[in-house]
Scaffold this active site. Structure first.
Site, short mmCIF file in Angstrom:
data_model
loop_
_atom_site.label_atom_id
_atom_site.label_comp_id
_atom_site.label_asym_id
_atom_site.label_seq_id
_atom_site.Cartn_x
_atom_site.Cartn_y
_atom_site.Cartn_z
N LYS A 91 64.47 -5.92 -56.46
CA LYS A 91 63.84 -5.08 -55.47
C LYS A 91 62.49 -4.11 -56.07
O LYS A 91 61.44 -3.87 -55.32
CB LYS A 91 64.41 -3.50 -54.23
N GLU A 113 61.61 1.54 -45.20
CA GLU A 113 62.91 0.98 -44.45
C GLU A 113 63.51 0.67 -45.40
O GLU A 113 63.01 0.62 -46.21
CB GLU A 113 63.00 0.02 -43.70
N SER A 380 70.93 -11.54 -59.02
CA SER A 380 70.21 -10.49 -58.21
C SER A 380 70.38 -9.01 -58.25
O SER A 380 68.93 -8.01 -58.17
CB SER A 380 70.33 -10.08 -56.18
C1 LIG Z 1 69.16 -6.56 -50.86
C2 LIG Z 1 69.74 -7.40 -51.85
C3 LIG Z 1 69.72 -8.08 -51.38
C4 LIG Z 1 68.94 -8.80 -50.10
O1 LIG Z 1 67.80 -8.99 -49.75
P1 LIG Z 1 66.85 -10.08 -50.25
O2 LIG Z 1 66.16 -9.75 -49.37
O3 LIG Z 1 67.32 -11.60 -49.55
O4 LIG Z 1 66.98 -10.69 -51.61
C5 LIG Z 1 70.13 -9.18 -52.96
N1 LIG Z 1 70.71 -8.65 -53.43
C6 LIG Z 1 70.44 -7.49 -53.25
C7 LIG Z 1 71.14 -7.44 -55.42
C8 LIG Z 1 69.88 -6.08 -52.91
O5 LIG Z 1 69.30 -5.30 -53.37
#
Ligand SMILES: *Cc1c(COP(=O)(O)O)cnc(C)c1O
Length: 399
Positions: A91, A113, A380
């Site tokens: 993010k 948000e 992610s």
């Molecule tokens: C917020 C988040 C997601 C999901 O959000 P996307 O916009 O679909 O990427 C996935 N993995 C992590 C670690 C997150 O913090």
């Protein structure tokens, strides 16, 4: 149609996307679009963005060969290590990019948000970095569930406003953030956290997240001297996944997005917008949306807060519709299996969102026809934030 050229000038990906907003939001959105197209070409802006990605975020992130998972699944599996980014997830890539945009637009304050607090923390972090005031809207329910992230945002100097209407979660938090922005368009910048919302946000967030895929493409060619057979990533709003997928869309690479299957589809408690939603409008854009017969947005569920959103980015809606990307689901149980497996096999504790992609791969390996497929999984984020949830399950397991 070449996906590279989307969205069109009205902000559409095929029939999805657009700008379904009240008149008062039109002006700030058009200003943002104009500023973005200009800055995208600006050498100083690009240099500064790259500087902070390298030195503040810690990019490029490694493309790491997961040898034991690979051996277990008879595949060659690489993890794109977004968990190693500053603040622990992808993010921050988008937060840094948009905060710079706000700086070049001479804004003084960031509005955001947040659901579980991950995007709020990323925004509060870049607000501290660049010297913005910062207000984060967060559902009252989420504030209670994620006290530590509320504290973290406050430590970083942000004001956290608990939202006390509706289900008191992310959907209402976005509404409140938009309301604040309409009231203060001159000095404030709305920093949206995923590839959702009205045009130009899905495009801007994608462009700031595509660094994931651009790096991964270069890295896999260097290491393996060929493109992967598969890409796999979890899909909430869709930013980490589109970030990985986008630079590969024109290639002969199979792509799988994994939605939150929650407690199973029969239970109705899931967040699989593409698999089980219908076309609708939420937060200013047309997309697949989980709704009841009357078109009201239905409650969603996922063990990972980051996937717990009733909609999904318009570009994903489009890629699903044209069949370029396959969207499937992993239930909470499968994600938790993936969480344990990666921790035990590789010494990497993943975010529960990312664990959906890992769990999906473990569960569906036999569906892949290749003898030894080459796969990139987007990791992610890291799992520290989820230890509370795992702890509760762990206690239950050992009783
Ligand atoms: C917020 C988040 C997601 C999901 O959000 P996307 O916009 O679909 O990427 C996935 N993995 C992590 C670690 C997150 O913090």
């Amino acid at each position: 149609m070449r996906t590279e050229k989307l969205p069109d000038e009205r902000g559409y990906f095929g029939e999805f996307g657009g700008r379904f907003v009240p008149e008062t939001l039109m002006e700030p959105l058009l200003q943002l679009e104009l500023a973005y197209y200009k800055l995208k070409q600006d050498e100083n802006f690009k240099k500064e963005y790259e500087y902070y990605l390298r030195n503040f975020v810690g990019r490029p992130t490694p493309l790491y060969y997961a040898s034991k998972l690979s051996e277990k699944l008879k595949a060659r599996i690489y993890l794109k290590r977004e968990d190693l980014c500053h603040t622990g997830a992808h993010k921050i890539n988008n937060a840094v990019g948009q905060a710079l945009l706000a700086k070049y637009m001479n804004k003084k304050r960031l509005i955001a948000e947040t659901g579980a607090g991950q995007h709020g923390v990323a925004t509060a972090t870049v607000a501290a970095l660049f010297g913005f005031k910062c207000t984060v809207y967060m559902g009252e329910e989420d504030c209670k569930r994620q006290e530590m992230n509320v504290l973290r945002m406050k430590l970083l100097g942000a004001e956290v406003v608990p939202v006390k209407v509706g289900s008191r979660t992310l959907k209402e938090a976005i509404n409140e953030a938009l309301r604040d922005w309409v009231a203060h368009p001159e000095d404030s910048y709305y920093l949206l956290g995923s590839v959702v919302g009205p045009h130009p946000y899905p495009m801007i967030v994608r462009d700031f997240q595509r660094v994931i895929g651009d790096e991964a493409r270069k890295q896999i060619l260097e290491i393996e001297d060929r493109l992967p057979d598969y890409l796999i990533a979890s899909v909430g709003g869709g930013s980490n996944s589109i970030g990985l997928f986008y630079p590969f869309l024109e290639d002969n690479v199979k792509i799988i997005g994994v939605e939150g299957g929650g407690k199973g589809i029969e239970s109705g408690l899931h967040s699989a917008s593409i698999n089980f939603g219908k076309v609708g409008i939420l937060h200013g854009a047309k997309m697949y949306l989980i709704q009841d017969e009357n078109g009201n947005v239905s409650p969603t569920h996922s063990v990972s807060a980051g996937l717990d959103y009733p909609g999904v980015g318009p570009e994903h809606s489009y890629l699903a519709k044209i069949g370029r990307v396959k969207y499937d689901i992993a239930t909470d149980d499968i994600a938790i299996k993936g969480f344990y497996a990666l921790s035990e096999l590789e010494g990497i504790v993943p975010a529960l969102e990312s664990a959906h992609a890992i769990g999906y791969l473990i569960e569906h390996r036999d569906d892949f026809p290749e003898k030894e497929p080459l796969i990139i999984v987007n990791l992610s984020g890291r799992g520290d934030k989820d230890l509370g949830i795992i702890y509760a399950l762990w206690e239950g397991k050992n009783e």
